[in-house]
Design a protein around this motif. Structure first.
Motif, PDB file in Angstrom:
ATOM      1  N   GLN A 195       0.821  -1.221   0.000  1.00 41.11           N
ATOM      2  CA  GLN A 195       0.000   0.000   0.000  1.00 41.11           C
ATOM      3  C   GLN A 195       0.851   1.266   0.000  1.00 41.11           C
ATOM      4  OE1 GLN A 195      -3.217  -0.581   0.093  1.00 41.11           O
ATOM      5  NE2 GLN A 195      -3.666  -2.314   1.415  1.00 41.11           N
ATOM      6  N   GLU A 196       0.297   2.298  -0.664  1.00 43.40           N
ATOM      7  CA  GLU A 196       1.005   3.588  -0.665  1.00 43.40           C
ATOM      8  C   GLU A 196       0.321   4.559   0.286  1.00 43.40           C
ATOM      9  OE1 GLU A 196       1.025   4.780  -4.759  1.00 43.40           O
ATOM     10  OE2 GLU A 196       3.039   3.964  -5.062  1.00 43.40           O
ATOM     11  N   VAL A 197       1.121   5.309   1.034  1.00 49.72           N
ATOM     12  CA  VAL A 197       0.551   6.344   1.900  1.00 49.72           C
ATOM     13  C   VAL A 197       1.077   7.690   1.411  1.00 49.72           C
ATOM     14  CG1 VAL A 197       0.377   7.222   4.258  1.00 49.72           C
ATOM     15  CG2 VAL A 197       0.513   4.757   3.859  1.00 49.72           C
ATOM     16  N   TYR A 198       0.147   8.605   1.125  1.00 55.38           N
ATOM     17  CA  TYR A 198       0.539   9.955   0.725  1.00 55.38           C
ATOM     18  C   TYR A 198       0.590  10.813   1.988  1.00 55.38           C
ATOM     19  CZ  TYR A 198      -0.549   8.177  -3.869  1.00 55.38           C
ATOM     20  OH  TYR A 198      -0.563   7.422  -5.001  1.00 55.38           O
ATOM     21  N   PRO A 199       1.783  11.251   2.390  1.00 59.53           N
ATOM     22  CA  PRO A 199       1.911  11.955   3.673  1.00 59.53           C
ATOM     23  C   PRO A 199       0.949  13.133   3.821  1.00 59.53           C
ATOM     24  CG  PRO A 199       4.071  11.456   2.793  1.00 59.53           C
ATOM     25  CD  PRO A 199       3.081  11.048   1.747  1.00 59.53           C
ATOM     26  N   LYS A 200       0.730  13.859   2.742  1.00 57.75           N
ATOM     27  CA  LYS A 200      -0.095  15.079   2.838  1.00 57.75           C
ATOM     28  C   LYS A 200      -1.480  14.782   3.408  1.00 57.75           C
ATOM     29  CE  LYS A 200      -1.224  19.432   1.466  1.00 57.75           C
ATOM     30  NZ  LYS A 200      -1.411  19.882   0.117  1.00 57.75           N
ATOM     31  N   GLU A 201      -2.034  13.629   2.992  1.00 57.77           N
ATOM     32  CA  GLU A 201      -3.381  13.266   3.439  1.00 57.77           C
ATOM     33  C   GLU A 201      -3.422  13.161   4.971  1.00 57.77           C
ATOM     34  OE1 GLU A 201      -6.474   9.674   2.234  1.00 57.77           O
ATOM     35  OE2 GLU A 201      -4.342   9.270   2.318  1.00 57.77           O
ATOM     36  N   ILE A 248       9.200  -6.015   8.520  1.00 60.56           N
ATOM     37  CA  ILE A 248       8.124  -6.814   7.925  1.00 60.56           C
ATOM     38  C   ILE A 248       7.480  -6.107   6.732  1.00 60.56           C
ATOM     39  CG2 ILE A 248       5.977  -8.083   8.428  1.00 60.56           C
ATOM     40  CD1 ILE A 248       7.911  -8.979  10.518  1.00 60.56           C
ATOM     41  N   THR A 249       7.064  -4.855   6.966  1.00 55.84           N
ATOM     42  CA  THR A 249       6.279  -4.163   5.924  1.00 55.84           C
ATOM     43  C   THR A 249       7.143  -3.297   5.007  1.00 55.84           C
ATOM     44  OG1 THR A 249       5.933  -2.350   7.457  1.00 55.84           O
ATOM     45  CG2 THR A 249       4.200  -4.012   7.367  1.00 55.84           C
ATOM     46  N   GLY A 250       8.402  -3.183   5.280  1.00 55.08           N
ATOM     47  CA  GLY A 250       9.274  -2.311   4.476  1.00 55.08           C
ATOM     48  C   GLY A 250       9.354  -0.936   5.095  1.00 55.08           C
ATOM     49  N   ALA A 251       8.169  -0.392   5.446  1.00 53.86           N
ATOM     50  CA  ALA A 251       8.159   0.932   6.098  1.00 53.86           C
ATOM     51  C   ALA A 251       6.914   1.059   6.950  1.00 53.86           C
ATOM     52  CB  ALA A 251       8.176   2.035   5.052  1.00 53.86           C
ATOM     53  N   ASN A 252       7.010   1.897   7.951  1.00 50.32           N
ATOM     54  CA  ASN A 252       5.851   2.244   8.766  1.00 50.32           C
ATOM     55  C   ASN A 252       5.691   3.759   8.774  1.00 50.32           C
ATOM     56  OD1 ASN A 252       4.560  -0.038   9.671  1.00 50.32           O
ATOM     57  ND2 ASN A 252       6.072  -0.382  11.294  1.00 50.32           N
ATOM     58  N   VAL A 253       4.460   4.189   9.019  1.00 49.23           N
ATOM     59  CA  VAL A 253       4.191   5.625   9.058  1.00 49.23           C
ATOM     60  C   VAL A 253       4.559   6.167  10.440  1.00 49.23           C
ATOM     61  CG1 VAL A 253       2.336   7.337   8.933  1.00 49.23           C
ATOM     62  CG2 VAL A 253       2.338   5.364   7.387  1.00 49.23           C
ATOM     63  N   ALA A 254       5.245   7.317  10.429  1.00 50.62           N
ATOM     64  CA  ALA A 254       5.525   8.014  11.688  1.00 50.62           C
ATOM     65  C   ALA A 254       5.146   9.483  11.483  1.00 50.62           C
ATOM     66  CB  ALA A 254       6.998   7.906  12.047  1.00 50.62           C
ATOM     67  N   ASP A 268      -5.909   1.208   8.806  1.00 50.86           N
ATOM     68  CA  ASP A 268      -4.888   0.973   9.827  1.00 50.86           C
ATOM     69  C   ASP A 268      -3.462   1.249   9.345  1.00 50.86           C
ATOM     70  OD1 ASP A 268      -4.602   0.293  12.489  1.00 50.86           O
ATOM     71  OD2 ASP A 268      -3.673  -1.613  11.873  1.00 50.86           O
ATOM     72  N   PHE A 269      -3.156   0.848   8.092  1.00 47.68           N
ATOM     73  CA  PHE A 269      -1.763   1.007   7.628  1.00 47.68           C
ATOM     74  C   PHE A 269      -1.360   2.479   7.502  1.00 47.68           C
ATOM     75  CE2 PHE A 269      -2.276   2.332   3.213  1.00 47.68           C
ATOM     76  CZ  PHE A 269      -3.581   1.952   2.920  1.00 47.68           C
ATOM     77  N   LYS A 270      -2.354   3.378   7.501  1.00 50.05           N
ATOM     78  CA  LYS A 270      -2.034   4.817   7.390  1.00 50.05           C
ATOM     79  C   LYS A 270      -1.838   5.479   8.757  1.00 50.05           C
ATOM     80  CE  LYS A 270      -4.523   5.594   3.065  1.00 50.05           C
ATOM     81  NZ  LYS A 270      -5.510   6.414   2.367  1.00 50.05           N
ATOM     82  N   ILE A 271      -2.158   4.761   9.816  1.00 46.27           N
ATOM     83  CA  ILE A 271      -2.064   5.359  11.162  1.00 46.27           C
ATOM     84  C   ILE A 271      -0.605   5.335  11.626  1.00 46.27           C
ATOM     85  CG2 ILE A 271      -2.908   5.219  13.562  1.00 46.27           C
ATOM     86  CD1 ILE A 271      -5.139   5.639  11.458  1.00 46.27           C
ATOM     87  N   PRO A 272      -0.081   6.478  12.065  1.00 48.61           N
ATOM     88  CA  PRO A 272       1.316   6.492  12.523  1.00 48.61           C
ATOM     89  C   PRO A 272       1.554   5.475  13.635  1.00 48.61           C
ATOM     90  CG  PRO A 272       0.445   8.722  12.375  1.00 48.61           C
ATOM     91  CD  PRO A 272      -0.706   7.802  12.136  1.00 48.61           C
ATOM     92  N   LYS A 273       2.643   4.728  13.477  1.00 52.75           N
ATOM     93  CA  LYS A 273       3.026   3.755  14.516  1.00 52.75           C
ATOM     94  C   LYS A 273       3.841   4.476  15.596  1.00 52.75           C
ATOM     95  CE  LYS A 273       1.149   0.220  12.516  1.00 52.75           C
ATOM     96  NZ  LYS A 273       0.164   1.110  11.868  1.00 52.75           N
ATOM     97  N   ALA A 274       4.333   5.647  15.243  1.00 53.81           N
ATOM     98  CA  ALA A 274       5.052   6.453  16.236  1.00 53.81           C
ATOM     99  C   ALA A 274       4.702   7.916  15.999  1.00 53.81           C
ATOM    100  CB  ALA A 274       6.555   6.253  16.080  1.00 53.81           C
TER     101      ALA A 274
END
Ligand code: AMP
Length: 505
Positions: free
Chosen positions: A408-414, A437-443, A470-476
């Motif tokens: 999945q792609e997350v666009y930071p601006k959103e 695991i996922t390559g990257a997480n949102v922070a 869920d994948f768009k929610i910052p993990k940190a």
């Protein structure tokens, strides 16, 4: 016809030669006639140093009237101007000097020793100095020169400047800008932003970048208008000067700083015609509060080193908050998918641009140039965005800032836009941090308001959970006093990624 940008700007010079061109903080003025004389002198010094058309002049000096005259003298003589950010250290200057194969280096007086060493192992045969108060060997040499100069005849595609991209990865690339690139943009902006007799531009931007060097200066000259030339942005000083100015070109942090001034109100802006913002996204809260306090809708536009100004909100009609408006006359913009197909309105994709203001080549990087253009001549901007059915373009961010979480792609601006709307938040930057695991997480890195209740990381993530997968929610969530920005107001996400990747030490 002479296509030299200086000759084209000269069409707008005022009939009265005593009309002011530059007004400095100490009240000193340079008229248009004095500007013509000063630029003639600088052109003579460079030509008598043995330079011929197309030779590069690398310049790392502080912002001053003399620095503006030097730029104009260079292009007037048909030489290519290569500005270097005054903050750059020796190794960067060394790189620019060698990469541009510059024949001359102009530096601050206190950099002379270093500059001589750098010039020693580059092609630069001459080093001149130029200080903020017009002192130094270049200004001295100029004083002995004639005050008239026949502007060099240049073809439209002759090189006028090499502007290095601020690139955070890899070597900076030199975008080759021709006289036509500069003049086409200047003429379009002058008309599009409706410059009128009596306009006065408040100039608080640096002059090593497109925004302050070309956009502000060229618009003033085409209009025969004065520039209130200030060394740097200062909100209190800006507030004082608004009574003498009609147009301000700034970057988003300038507007945020103006809003911190209690004196910013309708009355303080009564003389102003237009506030323009660009180089980085303008926060919706800044746009709204500014309109509420001053009655002015800030006009946001989008541009880049490789093409000057590309897209702009309109002078008349709705300046739509969060968007950068429409492609400028003569400029084509499209949003495409990964297969190169133009997307339907409101779909997010890669922004590509074509127009007479767009550079044609990266200096001595033919392969890089080929990679960045499509077969039908559009430039791949590296920005991601969407265009609505009416043609308003919204920038979603740099492609390299898009976060790939698994598939999945997350666009930071959103996510940033949603966080910025939460109570107690000033602004935020959403970045990707590596995950096994996922390559990257949102922070999320969040700057909170100085006073009032402070949202916690839990407040922020719970608010986001109501709107996002869920994948768009910052993990940190990290809190900072302010986001790091470069001199043009851009948030330095590369620094944030580096910092928090290392555990935020
Ligand atoms: P530069 O070449 O340093 O002028 O940077 C150009 C980049 O700044 C563009 O590719 C965009 O990513 C960004 N930029 C410029 N204007 C805006 C704007 N109004 N909103 C969002 N990003 C912008």
């Amino acid at each position: 016809m002479n296509e030299n940008i200086y000759a084209i700007l000269a069409r707008g010079f005022p009939q009265n030669p005593d009309a002011p061109f530059l007004i400095l903080p100490d009240g000193k003025r340079y008229s248009y006639q004095e500007m013509e004389q000063e630029t003639a002198r600088y052109a003579h010094v460079l030509i008598t140093s043995g330079l011929t058309q197309g030779d590069r002049v690398a310049v790392q000096v502080d912002k001053s009237a003399a620095a503006i005259f030097l730029y104009l003298g260079c292009v007037r003589a048909g030489l290519a101007y290569v500005p270097i950010n005054p903050e750059c250290q020796s190794e960067d200057v060394d790189y620019f000097l060698n990469d541009a194969d510059a024949a001359v280096l102009v530096c601050r007086p206190d950099f002379l020793e270093k500059a001589r060493q750098l010039a020693w192992h580059s092609a630069a045969s001459t080093v001149f100095t130029l200080g903020m108060d017009g002192e130094g060997s270049l200004a001295e040499a100029a004083r002995a020169q004639p005050t008239t100069f026949t502007t060099a005849r240049c073809a439209a595609d002759a090189l006028a400047a090499i502007m290095y991209t601020s690139g955070t990865t890899g070597r900076p690339k030199g975008a080759m800008l021709t006289h036509r690139n500069l003049s086409s943009n200047a003429l379009v902006l002058h008309a599009y932003w409706g410059f009128v007799v009596g306009d006065v531009i408040l100039h608080m931007l640096p002059i090593y970048h497109t925004h302050g060097l070309f956009v502000a200066t060229h618009c003033a000259m085409l209009n025969g208008s004065p520039l209130l030339l200030e060394p740097r942005f200062d909100a209190q000083r800006a507030l004082q000067l608004l009574a003498q100015a009609t147009v301000l070109m700034g970057v988003p942090p300038h507007y945020a700083a103006l809003l911190n001034e209690p004196g910013l109100n309708l009355e303080a802006c009564a003389h102003m015609r237009l506030f323009i913002s660009g180089s980085a996204p303008l926060l919706a809260s800044t746009f709204q509060e500014f309109r509420h306090r001053t009655g002015h809708a800030i006009l946001e536009r989008y541009g880049m080193t490789e093409g000057g100004m590309l897209v702009s909100n309109p002078l008349e009609g709705e300046r739509r908050c969060g968007t950068v408006g429409f492609p400028l006359p003569g400029v084509q913009a499209r949003v495409i998918d990964k297969q190169g197909r133009t997307l339907a309105p409101n779909q997010i994709g890669h922004i590509q641009i074509k127009g007479p203001n767009l550079f044609s080549c990266y200096w001595r990087m033919p392969q890089k140039t080929r990679d960045e253009f499509t077969p039908d001549g559009f430039f791949k901007t590296g920005d991601v965005g969407r265009m609505d059915a009416q043609g308003y373009l919204t920038i979603v961010g740099r492609f390299k800032d898009v976060i790939q979480v698994g598939e999945q792609e997350v666009y930071p601006k959103e996510i940033e836009t949603a966080i910025d709307l939460l109570p107690g938040v000033v602004e935020s930057a959403v970045i990707g941090l590596p995950d096994r695991i996922t390559g990257a997480n949102v922070a999320a890195v969040v700057a909170r308001k100085g006073t009032g209740p402070h949202p916690t990381a839990g407040d922020i993530t719970s608010a986001l959970k109501t709107a996002f997968a869920d994948f768009k929610i910052p993990k940190a969530v990290y809190f900072v006093d302010q986001l790091p920005r470069n001199g043009m107001g851009k948030v330095q996400k590369n620094l944030l990624r580096e910092h928090y990747r290392l555990g935020g030490l």
